[in-house]
Scaffold this motif. Structure first.
Motif, short mmCIF file in Angstrom:
data_model
loop_
_atom_site.label_atom_id
_atom_site.label_comp_id
_atom_site.label_asym_id
_atom_site.label_seq_id
_atom_site.Cartn_x
_atom_site.Cartn_y
_atom_site.Cartn_z
N GLY A 1 -8.79 -2.19 3.54
CA GLY A 1 -9.50 -3.46 3.44
C GLY A 1 -9.80 -3.82 2.00
N HIS A 2 -10.05 -2.81 1.18
CA HIS A 2 -10.33 -3.04 -0.23
C HIS A 2 -9.09 -3.61 -0.94
N LEU A 3 -7.91 -3.14 -0.55
CA LEU A 3 -6.66 -3.69 -1.11
C LEU A 3 -6.53 -5.16 -0.74
N PHE B 1 -6.71 3.07 -2.42
CA PHE B 1 -6.82 2.28 -1.20
C PHE B 1 -6.58 3.11 0.06
N GLU B 2 -6.30 4.38 -0.11
CA GLU B 2 -6.09 5.24 1.04
C GLU B 2 -7.41 5.37 1.80
N ASP B 3 -7.36 5.21 3.08
CA ASP B 3 -8.54 5.22 3.95
C ASP B 3 -9.48 4.05 3.68
N SER C 1 0.83 -1.21 0.00
CA SER C 1 0.00 0.00 0.00
C SER C 1 0.86 1.26 0.00
N LYS C 2 2.00 1.23 0.72
CA LYS C 2 2.91 2.38 0.71
C LYS C 2 3.54 2.57 -0.67
N LYS C 3 3.91 1.48 -1.32
CA LYS C 3 4.51 1.56 -2.65
C LYS C 3 3.50 2.06 -3.69
N LEU C 4 2.26 1.61 -3.56
CA LEU C 4 1.21 2.09 -4.47
C LEU C 4 1.00 3.59 -4.28
N ARG C 5 0.99 4.02 -3.04
CA ARG C 5 0.83 5.45 -2.74
C ARG C 5 1.99 6.25 -3.33
N ALA C 6 3.18 5.70 -3.28
CA ALA C 6 4.35 6.37 -3.85
C ALA C 6 4.21 6.52 -5.36
N ARG C 7 3.45 5.64 -5.99
CA ARG C 7 3.19 5.74 -7.43
C ARG C 7 2.02 6.66 -7.74
N GLY C 8 1.43 7.23 -6.70
CA GLY C 8 0.31 8.15 -6.90
C GLY C 8 -1.05 7.47 -6.91
#
Length: 126
Positions: free
Chosen positions: A67-69, A62-64, A51-58
């Motif tokens: 569970g969906h991830l 899945f933020e907030d 999830s952190k790596k996905l966020r780093a890609r913009g």
């Protein structure tokens, strides 16, 4: 920055929408999210790290709603594109299977990329 620099610019609603689209950037479509998950899981990772790596890609889908991830990961695992295992540190680690690696390789070398991922788009649906 001096506030007068952009003072004379006028944006139509269409321009405004286009600017917002560009700000969101790549990684917002479901195909991009799926391929990012597959690419990032070429190496073993926990869901939290993923999830952190996905966020780093913009990718903020899945933020907030982590569970969906995990639901998407479980569905990909059920379809045999991922495997997981629990480690002694108490973390559950995910990694691509051979099937997932083949799909990723086909996707990256194909001109019909959307067709390859279409059957998997459902895993991102809540």
């Amino acid at each position: 920055m001096d506030q007068s620099v952009f003072k004379s610019l006028r944006f139509s609603e269409t321009h405004r929408k286009e600017v917002h689209k560009k700000i969101k950037g790549p990684g917002t479509g479901e195909e991009e999210i799926l391929i990012s998950i597959l690419q990032l899981l070429e190496n073993e990772r926990t869901g939290f790290t993923l999830s952190k790596k996905l966020r780093a890609r913009g990718i903020v889908k899945f933020e907030d709603n982590e569970g969906h991830l995990y639901t998407a990961l479980h569905k990909l695992e059920h379809k045999a594109y991922l495997c997981s295992k629990w480690k002694e540190d108490g973390g559950k680690y995910y990694r691509l299977t051979q099937r997932g690696a083949r799909l990723l390789q086909k996707y990256e070398s194909s001109s019909h990329q959307k067709d390859l991922l279409q059957p998997l788009i459902e895993v991102l649906q809540p």
